[in-house]
Design an enzyme around this catalytic site. Structure first.
Site, PDB file in Angstrom:
ATOM      1  N   ASP A 106       7.288  97.711   2.956  1.00 26.88           N
ATOM      2  CA  ASP A 106       6.724  96.416   3.348  1.00 26.88           C
ATOM      3  C   ASP A 106       7.716  95.285   3.086  1.00 26.88           C
ATOM      4  O   ASP A 106       8.654  95.430   2.301  1.00 26.88           O
ATOM      5  CB  ASP A 106       5.458  96.120   2.518  1.00 26.88           C
ATOM      6  CG  ASP A 106       4.319  97.053   2.868  1.00 26.88           C
ATOM      7  OD1 ASP A 106       4.528  98.011   3.626  1.00 26.88           O
ATOM      8  OD2 ASP A 106       3.203  96.798   2.355  1.00 26.88           O
ATOM      9  N   ASP A 107       7.439  94.162   3.712  1.00 20.88           N
ATOM     10  CA  ASP A 107       8.063  92.865   3.386  1.00 20.88           C
ATOM     11  C   ASP A 107       9.538  92.742   3.771  1.00 20.88           C
ATOM     12  O   ASP A 107      10.211  91.823   3.338  1.00 20.88           O
ATOM     13  CB  ASP A 107       7.922  92.507   1.893  1.00 20.88           C
ATOM     14  CG  ASP A 107       6.472  92.384   1.456  1.00 20.88           C
ATOM     15  OD1 ASP A 107       5.583  92.541   2.318  1.00 20.88           O
ATOM     16  OD2 ASP A 107       6.237  92.128   0.266  1.00 20.88           O
ATOM     17  N   HIS A 136       3.389  93.671   9.414  1.00 21.91           N
ATOM     18  CA  HIS A 136       2.773  93.334   8.138  1.00 21.91           C
ATOM     19  C   HIS A 136       2.168  91.933   8.234  1.00 21.91           C
ATOM     20  O   HIS A 136       0.960  91.766   8.188  1.00 21.91           O
ATOM     21  CB  HIS A 136       3.830  93.424   7.044  1.00 21.91           C
ATOM     22  CG  HIS A 136       3.281  93.409   5.652  1.00 21.91           C
ATOM     23  ND1 HIS A 136       2.076  93.963   5.304  1.00 21.91           N
ATOM     24  CD2 HIS A 136       3.807  92.906   4.499  1.00 21.91           C
ATOM     25  CE1 HIS A 136       1.869  93.795   4.002  1.00 21.91           C
ATOM     26  NE2 HIS A 136       2.891  93.154   3.501  1.00 21.91           N
ATOM     27  N   HIS A 150       3.089  86.021   5.550  1.00 22.12           N
ATOM     28  CA  HIS A 150       2.723  86.662   4.281  1.00 22.12           C
ATOM     29  C   HIS A 150       2.166  85.644   3.296  1.00 22.12           C
ATOM     30  O   HIS A 150       2.263  85.802   2.079  1.00 22.12           O
ATOM     31  CB  HIS A 150       3.904  87.401   3.658  1.00 22.12           C
ATOM     32  CG  HIS A 150       3.486  88.586   2.828  1.00 22.12           C
ATOM     33  ND1 HIS A 150       2.694  88.479   1.708  1.00 22.12           N
ATOM     34  CD2 HIS A 150       3.714  89.923   2.984  1.00 22.12           C
ATOM     35  CE1 HIS A 150       2.484  89.684   1.199  1.00 22.12           C
ATOM     36  NE2 HIS A 150       3.071  90.575   1.965  1.00 22.12           N
ATOM     37  N   HIS A 205       8.903  98.628  -1.032  1.00 20.90           N
ATOM     38  CA  HIS A 205       9.259  97.317  -0.455  1.00 20.90           C
ATOM     39  C   HIS A 205      10.763  97.220  -0.255  1.00 20.90           C
ATOM     40  O   HIS A 205      11.523  97.429  -1.200  1.00 20.90           O
ATOM     41  CB  HIS A 205       8.808  96.178  -1.374  1.00 20.90           C
ATOM     42  CG  HIS A 205       7.305  96.081  -1.497  1.00 20.90           C
ATOM     43  ND1 HIS A 205       6.584  96.861  -2.375  1.00 20.90           N
ATOM     44  CD2 HIS A 205       6.405  95.321  -0.818  1.00 20.90           C
ATOM     45  CE1 HIS A 205       5.295  96.565  -2.245  1.00 20.90           C
ATOM     46  NE2 HIS A 205       5.157  95.638  -1.311  1.00 20.90           N
TER      47      HIS A 205
HETATM   48 ZN    ZN Z   1       3.511  92.623   1.475  1.00 26.95          ZN
END
Ligand code: ZN
Length: 470
Positions: free
Chosen positions: A269-270, A319, A323, A428
């Site tokens: 993620d991210d 995602h 965020h 991540h």
């Molecule tokens: Zn995230």
């Protein structure tokens, strides 16, 4: 006698002459006075009356300072008022008068209770929902409202004491709205070959028709013996013939071949990030392992990493654009605005519109409660209705829980938890999380030597969802 007559004439002429002389002196000595502005002025009631004054002078002498005004204007009361302006000079008084008309020219205001356009169901009459009328001068005029009914309209009119009239209309429409059908269960479903399809049902509501329930027609079947996409249509017609229709899509898929191999889905993620993603991609390439990236917004010079992820066989999932929990979870609309923003960005880079997503914080997050109660429950269904599938995880590497973890720690956190047939690992690839680079190499080595295969999530991957907490 004649003499007497002459004397009389002379006396009269003398008298006239004297009067003329006196009048001339009066004219010469008397001051001048003249209104500024109009002699008759209208003022709206409750608006402040602005006095314009007069010009008063004698020759070059301004006499404005000694003008006396009598009379009063009450600008809060309708009426005719007079102001008298006097100036006295050389013992001579001159005056002018101004008339002020305080009037009400403002219409009363009618406010309807209920809507200005209402639906009237068949065989019913409209029940008046009420109204109020208020006038700036007369106050409440509700009692004085005249109501005129016709088939399609109701006209409300009222006049105030000054004759100002207001008219308002309420439109009565026939029912043109179809019933509202809400599907139970998912709008887009996936089942495997030879699994049963159990019709999840629906709810139906019509604004006029109470027993609409019996009138829903379901068409379409699901052949669970044959792969394909099946459509089930729910159609409802109300007693006025208004139709609405909703469709459910059921995908029948071949079940992935069950074998003893256990799967690890590495998910990141991210990202992408400058310091981690390129090296991570290198490791994955060397090990020939495909993974899933749930990406967020990033600067333009990192676009090539999205391209690499895609062209090297990984799955690019979505995602979030920002965020930012507060933004993303403030409403269903803002969630989708954010999601479509990142989808659009990725589309411009790889010319594909990803539909595999991961919620910021996962579907089980509780932080969204702060911004919108119950939003995850709604999104769980809505993302599906809009054609997305979401994935949570059952193993967390712990790499986002404050402080950067070492490769060893990440490796330990993951392999000690590999206990499922399908292991979905949360990692991540954000900036500076460099521990995952070598950590991943070790995890892959361990997996390969312990009977695991590594797969990227794709549209045939069975979804994995957390329990929803909001
Ligand atoms: Zn995230």
């Amino acid at each position: 006698m004649e003499f007497e007559h002459k004397r009389q004439i002379i006396a009269i002429l003398g008298g006239i002459l004297l009067l003329l002389i006196v009048y001339a002196i009066y004219l010469i000595l008397s001051p001048r006075i003249k209104l500024k502005g109009d002699a008759v002025t209208e003022v709206e009631v409750f608006k402040k009356y602005k006095e314009k004054g007069v010009y008063a002078s004698y020759g070059d002498t301004n006499l404005g300072g000694i003008v006396k005004v009598s009379g009063k204007v009450n600008d809060k009361k309708i009426g005719k008022y007079k102001l008298e302006y006097r100036v006295n000079y050389h013992g001579i008084t001159r005056k002018v008068v101004r008339t002020i008309l305080v009037k009400d020219k403002t219409k009363p205001k009618i406010t309807l209770k209920g809507d200005e356009e209402v639906t009237v169901c068949p065989n019913t009459t409209y029940q008046e929902e009420g109204y109020i009328a208020v006038d700036n001068y007369d106050g409440d005029l509700t009692e004085k409202v005249k109501v005129t009914n016709s088939d399609k309209t109701i006209i409300y009119s009222v006049k105030d004491s000054s004759g100002n009239e207001s008219v308002l209309m309420r439109t009565l429409n026939e029912d043109t709205k179809g019933p509202k059908i809400t599907l139970k269960g998912y709008k887009n479903m996936t089942i495997y070959l030879n699994q049963n399809y159990n019709e999840p049902g629906y709810e139906v509501f019509d604004n006029c028709d109470n027993d609409i329930k019996t009138k829903v027609k379901i068409t379409g079947t699901v052949n669970t013996k044959k792969e394909g996409i099946y459509k089930i249509t729910y159609q409802a017609t109300d007693s006025l013939g208004n139709v609405s229709e909703v469709t459910r899509t059921v995908k029948v898929l071949k079940k992935p071949i069950e074998n003893d191999s256990k799967v690890i889905y590495l998910t990141f993620d991210d990202g992408p990030s400058r310091s981690v993603t390129p090296k991570l991609l290198d490791v994955l390439k060397e090990e020939n392992v495909k993974v899933t990236f749930f990406v967020i917004n990033h600067s333009k010079e990192l676009d090539y990493l999205i391209k690499r992820e895609d062209s090297e066989g990984h799955t690019v999932g979505l995602h979030s654009y920002t965020h930012n929990y507060k933004k993303v979870y403030s409403s269903v609309d803002s969630y989708f605005n954010d999601l479509y923003a990142i989808q659009d960005k990725v589309y411009k880079i790889i010319n594909k519109k990803p539909t595999i997503i991961r919620f910021p914080g996962g579907a089980s997050n509780t932080i969204s409660r702060r911004y919108s109660k119950g939003i995850m429950t709604l999104l769980d269904k809505e993302v599906n209705n809009k054609g997305f599938t979401y994935f949570d995880w059952n193993i967390s590497s712990g790499d986002a829980s404050g402080g950067r973890l070492s490769a060893n720690k990440i490796y330990d956190n993951v392999i000690t938890n590999l206990k499922y047939k399908r292991n979905i690992v949360l990692l991540h690839d954000f900036e500076n999380n460099t521990g995952i680079i070598e950590g991943i190499r070790e995890i892959i080595k361990y997996g390969k030597s312990h009977g695991y295969t590594f797969e990227a999530i794709d549209k045939n991957t069975l979804e994995y969802h957390h329990k929803i907490n909001n």
